[in-house]
Design an enzyme around this catalytic site. Structure first.
Site, mmCIF file in Angstrom:
data_model
loop_
_atom_site.group_PDB
_atom_site.id
_atom_site.type_symbol
_atom_site.label_atom_id
_atom_site.label_comp_id
_atom_site.label_asym_id
_atom_site.label_seq_id
_atom_site.Cartn_x
_atom_site.Cartn_y
_atom_site.Cartn_z
ATOM 1 N N SER A 76 0.845 -1.193 0.000
ATOM 2 C CA SER A 76 0.000 0.000 0.000
ATOM 3 C C SER A 76 0.880 1.242 0.000
ATOM 4 O O SER A 76 1.618 1.493 0.956
ATOM 5 C CB SER A 76 -0.896 0.014 1.247
ATOM 6 O OG SER A 76 -1.495 1.287 1.379
ATOM 7 N N HIS A 81 -1.467 -1.457 -4.062
ATOM 8 C CA HIS A 81 -2.694 -1.028 -3.376
ATOM 9 C C HIS A 81 -2.669 0.498 -3.249
ATOM 10 O O HIS A 81 -1.712 1.082 -2.750
ATOM 11 C CB HIS A 81 -2.745 -1.691 -2.003
ATOM 12 C CG HIS A 81 -4.007 -1.444 -1.242
ATOM 13 N ND1 HIS A 81 -5.172 -2.153 -1.475
ATOM 14 C CD2 HIS A 81 -4.288 -0.573 -0.241
ATOM 15 C CE1 HIS A 81 -6.110 -1.744 -0.635
ATOM 16 N NE2 HIS A 81 -5.606 -0.772 0.117
ATOM 17 N N ASP A 105 -4.798 3.763 -1.868
ATOM 18 C CA ASP A 105 -5.856 4.168 -0.938
ATOM 19 C C ASP A 105 -6.349 5.568 -1.254
ATOM 20 O O ASP A 105 -5.613 6.551 -1.089
ATOM 21 C CB ASP A 105 -5.309 4.159 0.501
ATOM 22 C CG ASP A 105 -5.085 2.755 1.018
ATOM 23 O OD1 ASP A 105 -6.042 1.960 1.014
ATOM 24 O OD2 ASP A 105 -3.948 2.456 1.431
ATOM 25 N N MET A 123 -8.864 8.420 -0.143
ATOM 26 C CA MET A 123 -9.680 8.846 1.010
ATOM 27 C C MET A 123 -10.254 10.229 0.735
ATOM 28 O O MET A 123 -9.536 11.120 0.291
ATOM 29 C CB MET A 123 -8.808 8.924 2.263
ATOM 30 C CG MET A 123 -8.123 7.627 2.603
ATOM 31 S SD MET A 123 -7.127 7.866 4.076
ATOM 32 C CE MET A 123 -6.349 6.262 4.190
ATOM 33 N N HIS A 183 -8.443 1.143 -3.703
ATOM 34 C CA HIS A 183 -9.342 1.052 -2.554
ATOM 35 C C HIS A 183 -10.007 2.409 -2.351
ATOM 36 O O HIS A 183 -9.381 3.355 -1.860
ATOM 37 C CB HIS A 183 -8.495 0.649 -1.318
ATOM 38 C CG HIS A 183 -9.254 0.551 -0.042
ATOM 39 N ND1 HIS A 183 -8.618 0.424 1.184
ATOM 40 C CD2 HIS A 183 -10.587 0.542 0.222
ATOM 41 C CE1 HIS A 183 -9.530 0.339 2.140
ATOM 42 N NE2 HIS A 183 -10.733 0.435 1.588
ATOM 43 N N MET A 192 -12.067 4.716 -0.502
ATOM 44 C CA MET A 192 -12.711 5.077 0.775
ATOM 45 C C MET A 192 -13.426 6.401 0.539
ATOM 46 O O MET A 192 -13.025 7.468 0.992
ATOM 47 C CB MET A 192 -11.654 5.176 1.886
ATOM 48 C CG MET A 192 -11.157 3.816 2.344
ATOM 49 S SD MET A 192 -9.652 3.889 3.328
ATOM 50 C CE MET A 192 -8.432 3.810 2.020
ATOM 51 N N MET A 230 -11.610 -5.567 6.101
ATOM 52 C CA MET A 230 -10.760 -4.559 6.748
ATOM 53 C C MET A 230 -10.402 -5.070 8.141
ATOM 54 O O MET A 230 -11.287 -5.351 8.958
ATOM 55 C CB MET A 230 -11.508 -3.220 6.869
ATOM 56 C CG MET A 230 -11.780 -2.509 5.565
ATOM 57 S SD MET A 230 -10.309 -2.171 4.552
ATOM 58 C CE MET A 230 -9.301 -1.180 5.680
ATOM 59 N N ASP A 274 -6.863 -6.181 4.653
ATOM 60 C CA ASP A 274 -6.206 -4.861 4.620
ATOM 61 C C ASP A 274 -6.158 -4.265 6.015
ATOM 62 O O ASP A 274 -7.202 -3.996 6.616
ATOM 63 C CB ASP A 274 -6.992 -3.932 3.679
ATOM 64 C CG ASP A 274 -6.338 -2.555 3.519
ATOM 65 O OD1 ASP A 274 -5.201 -2.354 3.989
ATOM 66 O OD2 ASP A 274 -6.996 -1.683 2.909
HETATM 67 C C1 DX5 Z 1 -6.120 1.903 5.828
HETATM 68 C C2 DX5 Z 1 -5.732 1.586 4.417
HETATM 69 C C3 DX5 Z 1 -4.672 0.567 4.338
HETATM 70 C C4 DX5 Z 1 -3.341 0.997 4.917
HETATM 71 C C5 DX5 Z 1 -2.598 -0.225 5.338
HETATM 72 O O1 DX5 Z 1 -7.246 2.690 5.833
HETATM 73 O O2 DX5 Z 1 -6.853 1.105 3.708
HETATM 74 O O3 DX5 Z 1 -4.513 0.092 3.007
HETATM 75 O O4 DX5 Z 1 -2.570 1.725 4.001
HETATM 76 O O5 DX5 Z 1 -1.482 0.163 6.062
HETATM 77 P P1 DX5 Z 1 -0.830 -0.810 7.149
HETATM 78 O O6 DX5 Z 1 -0.406 -2.061 6.426
HETATM 79 O O7 DX5 Z 1 0.314 -0.027 7.677
HETATM 80 O O8 DX5 Z 1 -1.871 -1.096 8.187
HETATM 81 ZN ZN ZN Z 2 -6.480 0.135 1.796
#
Ligand code: DX5
Ligand code: ZN
Length: 225
Positions: free
Chosen positions: A12, A37, A39, A41, A70, A72, A141, A179
């Site tokens: 990620s 991956h 993310d 947000m 991903h 969010m 999650m 994740d």
């Molecule tokens: C959290 C993200 C994850 C995050 C994982 O909201 O969706 O993908 O980057 O990071 P680690 O592996 O450090 O928990």
């Molecule tokens: Zn994620």
């Protein structure tokens, strides 16, 4: 011990050094990442804002590996033209964020992308049950979404086992992705034993304690017995 060959590792980039993002993406690619991956947000579905289309394009320009995006994002359907624009990318939406989950899943499939649905630690599996036959991935999650570096919630293992049973009983094709809080230790090993085949790892791969190739090798090595 599970064969490591069928376990996909998805670093990620949220934990990467963004001042040197292209190099970091190339480094995980060269170190054998199966997926990258990404993310996204929105500051609404989760409190933080991460980054948007320009950065996703920059990531894509530095790797041949499919992106595992991903979202969010509250009502992600409104932004599919932004994030589901390259067919080889995989798109994951949150069940909690979609007013019309079935329609959103179908729209992503219509675009030609592989599709996954993520559920938060407090969300029951029933939220994903009725779209499970349509999915390429279901993402459990194992932290509350919004930040990297959080601790793995142990109850996630039971949830992975239960969704594996649902998939097996229904003869569905969805892979199980996990994740949050995955390290090269029992969190990865037990997730795989429970049925996960895609492991997302942020802070375990991008950290200052070891090089990216060493971190990837340690993650892969933890399945070898
Ligand atoms: C959290 C993200 C994850 C995050 C994982 O909201 O969706 O993908 O980057 O990071 P680690 O592996 O450090 O928990
Ligand atoms: Zn994620």
């Amino acid at each position: 011990m599970v064969s490591e060959a069928r376990i996909l590792i998805a670093p990620s980039v949220l934990s990467a050094n963004f001042a040197d993002l292209g190099r970091e993406v190339r480094a995980v690619t060269d170190a054998g990442a199966d997926l990258i991956h990404v993310d996204i947000m929105d500051g609404l579905f989760v409190p933080a804002i991460s980054f948007g289309e320009v950065v996703v394009d920059a990531i894509r320009a530095n790797t041949d590996v499919p992106l595992n995006i991903h979202l969010m994002i509250q009502e992600p359907e409104t932004l599919l033209s932004t994030f589901a624009k390259v067919e080889s990318d995989q798109i994951l939406v949150h069940a909690e964020a979609c007013g019309h989950l079935h329609r959103t899943v179908c729209r992503i499939k219509d675009k030609g992308n592989q599709v996954g649905v993520a559920i938060n630690p407090g969300t029951p599996l029933s939220a994903v049950e009725d779209v499970l036959p349509l999915l390429d991935m279901v993402m459990i999650m194992s932290v509350n979404p919004g930040a990297s570096g959080q601790s793995f919630i142990p109850q996630s293992l039971d949830k992975i086992r239960r969704v594996k049973t649902m998939i097996d009983q229904g003869k569905h094709d969805a892979q199980i992705e996990v994740d949050g809080g995955i390290k090269a230790d029992w969190t990865a090993q037990d997730s795989v034993k429970a049925g996960a085949t895609i492991l997302v790892a942020g802070s375990a791969i991008f950290n200052h304690q070891e090089s990216i190739p060493d971190a990837m090798n340690n993650m892969r090595g933890c399945f070898l017995g």
